[in-house]
Scaffold this active site. Structure first.
Site, mmCIF file in Angstrom:
data_model
loop_
_atom_site.group_PDB
_atom_site.id
_atom_site.type_symbol
_atom_site.label_atom_id
_atom_site.label_comp_id
_atom_site.label_asym_id
_atom_site.label_seq_id
_atom_site.Cartn_x
_atom_site.Cartn_y
_atom_site.Cartn_z
ATOM 1 N N HIS A 272 -3.769 1.331 8.226
ATOM 2 C CA HIS A 272 -2.402 1.876 8.164
ATOM 3 C C HIS A 272 -2.326 3.010 7.137
ATOM 4 O O HIS A 272 -1.795 4.090 7.429
ATOM 5 C CB HIS A 272 -1.420 0.750 7.806
ATOM 6 N N GLU A 273 -2.864 2.762 5.941
ATOM 7 C CA GLU A 273 -2.765 3.764 4.873
ATOM 8 C C GLU A 273 -3.575 5.021 5.208
ATOM 9 O O GLU A 273 -3.116 6.136 4.967
ATOM 10 C CB GLU A 273 -3.233 3.187 3.531
ATOM 11 N N GLN B 226 3.147 10.085 1.305
ATOM 12 C CA GLN B 226 4.465 9.428 1.314
ATOM 13 C C GLN B 226 5.321 9.801 0.106
ATOM 14 O O GLN B 226 6.529 9.585 0.115
ATOM 15 C CB GLN B 226 4.304 7.905 1.371
ATOM 16 N N CYS C 289 6.529 0.081 7.197
ATOM 17 C CA CYS C 289 6.106 1.238 6.417
ATOM 18 C C CYS C 289 7.246 1.626 5.489
ATOM 19 O O CYS C 289 8.402 1.653 5.916
ATOM 20 C CB CYS C 289 5.760 2.388 7.369
ATOM 21 N N LEU C 290 6.909 1.924 4.241
ATOM 22 C CA LEU C 290 7.952 2.306 3.286
ATOM 23 C C LEU C 290 8.628 3.617 3.691
ATOM 24 O O LEU C 290 9.726 3.907 3.232
ATOM 25 C CB LEU C 290 7.355 2.419 1.877
ATOM 26 N N HIS D 98 -1.966 7.588 7.409
ATOM 27 C CA HIS D 98 -1.031 8.521 6.762
ATOM 28 C C HIS D 98 -1.720 9.836 6.385
ATOM 29 O O HIS D 98 -1.086 10.887 6.371
ATOM 30 C CB HIS D 98 -0.442 7.897 5.483
ATOM 31 N N GLY E 246 0.828 -1.188 0.000
ATOM 32 C CA GLY E 246 0.000 0.000 0.000
ATOM 33 C C GLY E 246 0.868 1.244 0.000
ATOM 34 O O GLY E 246 2.069 1.180 0.270
HETATM 35 NI NI NI Z 1 3.076 3.461 5.879
#
Ligand code: NI
Length: 181
Positions: A142-143, A52, A100-101, A146, A47
């Site tokens: 999670h997404e 991000q 998380c990226l 953000h 995701g």
């Molecule tokens: Ni993340």
């Protein structure tokens, strides 16, 4: 392909509340979504949220069929979710490892609602209304966090359950490299 750099924890843009999308069916929105999918694919992610890549709009994408990083997870449908709203369908929560990226190489345990309903729009403005549970529900939570400037590290159930993936795997605390992103 337009892979964008992913901004990392500490960049103040990740802490901002993103703005609602008001214009659908626009070349700018389509390009943003294309860039997000290219970037997510390049990083083998499950995701990605627009903030991000430094874009403060309420746009998230997620989904995968099979992914070597999440061997124990069932497929999550490929989804573009804009201006999302989450409703919890029960009080039941479960702990799970997330990554998380924007926090590369680390994993931590976060408690998430097991059953949710999410609503929003796709890129054309058509409504989305889906019930999800388990890993699918975790990824969405999670997404969407953000979009409110929240990173999973702010939601750790126990600060000692945060570490580098390699060390967690080597010590057996993490048995498979499962994470939400
Ligand atoms: Ni993340």
């Amino acid at each position: 392909m337009a892979i964008q750099p992913i901004i990392r924890l500490g960049d103040p843009r990740l802490a901002e509340v993103a703005s609602e999308v008001s214009q659908f069916n626009s070349p700018e929105l389509d390009r943003l979504i294309e860039d997000m999918f290219d970037t997510m694919a390049a990083e083998d992610g499950a995701g990605l949220a627009a903030p991000q890549i430094g874009i403060g709009l309420r746009v998230v994408i997620f989904g995968f069929d099979t992914n070597p990083r999440y061997p124990d997870s069932s497929a999550v449908p490929r989804t573009i979710l804009i201006n999302p709203h989450i409703t919890t369908l029960s009080d039941e929560t479960e702990d799970g490892w997330e990554g998380c990226l924007s926090v590369p190489g680390m994993r931590g345990v976060v408690s998430r609602y097991k059953h949710i309903r999410y609503q929003g729009c796709d890129a054309s403005g058509a409504p989305i209304d889906v019930e999800a549970s388990g890993f699918h529900a975790r990824v969405v939570q999670h997404e969407c966090d953000h979009l409110d400037g929240i990173i999973y590290t702010q939601r750790l159930t126990d600060p000692s359950k945060l570490g580098f993936t390699e060390e967690l795997l080597a010590s057996g605390r993490l048995t498979s490299d499962i994470c939400s992103e």
